[in-house]
Each structure stands twice: as C-alpha cells, then as structure tokens.
Design a protein around this motif. Structure first.
Motif, mmCIF file in Angstrom:
data_model
loop_
_atom_site.group_PDB
_atom_site.id
_atom_site.type_symbol
_atom_site.label_atom_id
_atom_site.label_comp_id
_atom_site.label_asym_id
_atom_site.label_seq_id
_atom_site.Cartn_x
_atom_site.Cartn_y
_atom_site.Cartn_z
ATOM 1 N N ARG A 197 0.849 -1.197 0.000
ATOM 2 C CA ARG A 197 0.000 0.000 0.000
ATOM 3 C C ARG A 197 0.880 1.241 0.000
ATOM 4 N N ASP B 18 -5.524 4.836 -0.818
ATOM 5 C CA ASP B 18 -6.275 4.508 -2.033
ATOM 6 C C ASP B 18 -5.458 3.831 -3.127
ATOM 7 N N SER B 19 -4.161 3.580 -2.891
ATOM 8 C CA SER B 19 -3.348 3.025 -3.978
ATOM 9 C C SER B 19 -2.365 1.982 -3.459
ATOM 10 N N GLU B 20 -1.981 1.083 -4.399
ATOM 11 C CA GLU B 20 -1.020 0.048 -4.056
ATOM 12 C C GLU B 20 -0.314 -0.433 -5.325
ATOM 13 N N TYR C 267 1.483 -4.080 -6.807
ATOM 14 C CA TYR C 267 1.373 -5.493 -6.469
ATOM 15 C C TYR C 267 2.128 -6.367 -7.458
ATOM 16 N N SER D 124 -2.829 -0.337 -8.453
ATOM 17 C CA SER D 124 -4.268 -0.183 -8.241
ATOM 18 C C SER D 124 -4.549 1.155 -7.578
ATOM 19 N N LEU D 125 -5.577 1.815 -8.087
ATOM 20 C CA LEU D 125 -6.048 3.060 -7.507
ATOM 21 C C LEU D 125 -7.532 2.907 -7.267
ATOM 22 N N ARG D 126 -7.943 3.070 -6.021
ATOM 23 C CA ARG D 126 -9.372 2.911 -5.648
ATOM 24 C C ARG D 126 -9.892 4.257 -5.171
ATOM 25 N N ARG D 127 -11.033 4.619 -5.642
ATOM 26 C CA ARG D 127 -11.662 5.871 -5.215
ATOM 27 C C ARG D 127 -13.072 5.600 -4.819
#
Length: 177
Positions: free
Chosen positions: A132, A136-138, A140, A174-177
């Motif tokens: 992480r 909001d982002s990681e 992998y 990955s970017l999650r919003r």
C-alpha cells in the motif's frame, strides 16, 4: 438452452455444410430440463491479521432431454464439475504489506453434451503480494497458476485439448476511489 450435438463429421449438413472427420456440429437448442441438487457451504475466520476462507459445493445434475433432445437424457450438463473446493488466506503483514493465496479444486467434468469427452480434475493456485502506497493506492505482484498446472478447459472431437493460461506473473498498480 444449450449447445446440442446434431451431427459429427465427416458429412454434409443442411444447416452448416461440410463437417470434416473429427468435427462436431452443435446447434443452440432447448434441451429439455436439468434437475440439479446440491450443497454449498463457506466459512471465513479471522485470527488477528490473518483471514482464512473456504468454500465447497457439490452438485448432482442430470439432463432430461425429453422429446427436444432425447440423446441427452441421463447425461451431466457440459462443463459442470460435481465438486468444487476453494480456499484462501489473506495476511496483513504490517501497515503496508498484504500477502494472499488462493487455491481452487474442480473435479472432472465433461466437455460436451453427450458426455463423450472428459476433462481432467484440476487444482489452481494463485498468489499476490501488495504494498500500500496511500490509503487509495497500491503496487502489487501477482502470480496466477503458480504451479504451472495443465488445467484442461476443452477438447475437440479429434482429441485436441485446450488449457487455461500457464503460469503468469503480473506487476500492477491499483487506484481505488
């Protein structure tokens, strides 16, 4: 509605033309009814930073082709395993690192509606490590089919087998919003 075998090659068929030796002609049709009985169960348990999950399904399924497809009566629906077992582990190693592993077993199943071509049982293992960067982002690293298992997913009339993807590694963001 399913793919119903209506002929095999070599031969000429009004709806398709010439089908070569080893070829099979299938047509989307109403195939009567499928009677299926089954049991599904799943469990999840968290031990601090480790979460374990598991699931199992068992399905007894049989086609009754009736007058629409009598040749299918008593057969198992195509591509339907009798047993599926899955397990997963997710471990939060710290504030930023998460390690995950997934295992999936599927029992043997038939490739075709006539139950003439059997696909082997299979086990697939996937793994993932995620770091992480922000809430909001990681980034992998993921490995699919970690053991490079030959997971059979299809077989043609002449015995040519198709397989799921081989061992595959991915690096991503990955970017999650």
């Amino acid at each position: 509605i399913t793919n119903v075998t209506v002929g095999a090659g070599p031969g000429t068929f009004p709806v398709a033309g010439f089908i070569p030796a080893g070829g099979v002609l299938r047509q989307r049709r109403n195939a009567g009814q499928i009677e299926a009985w089954g049991l599904e169960a799943d469990i999840a348990r968290t031990f601090g930073d480790l979460t374990l999950t598991g699931a199992v399904s068992a399905t007894k399924a049989e086609v009754n082709g009736g007058s629409a497809a009598p040749q299918l009566t008593g057969n198992r629906p195509a591509q339907t395993p009798e047993y599926t077992v899955t397990g997963a582990a997710d471990w939060k190693v710290g504030d930023r690192l998460t390690l995950s592993a997934n295992l999936r077993f599927e029992s043997a199943r038939f490739e075709d509606d006539l139950n003439s071509r059997k696909l082997a049982a299979s086990v697939g293992i996937d793994a993932r490590a995620a770091w992480r960067l922000t809430p909001d982002s990681e980034v992998y690293l993921a490995a699919e089919n970690l053991t490079d298992a030959r997971i059979e997913v299809g077989e043609t009339g002449d015995g040519t087998e198709s397989f799921a993807a081989p061992q595959t590694f991915r690096v991503g963001f990955s970017l999650r919003r």
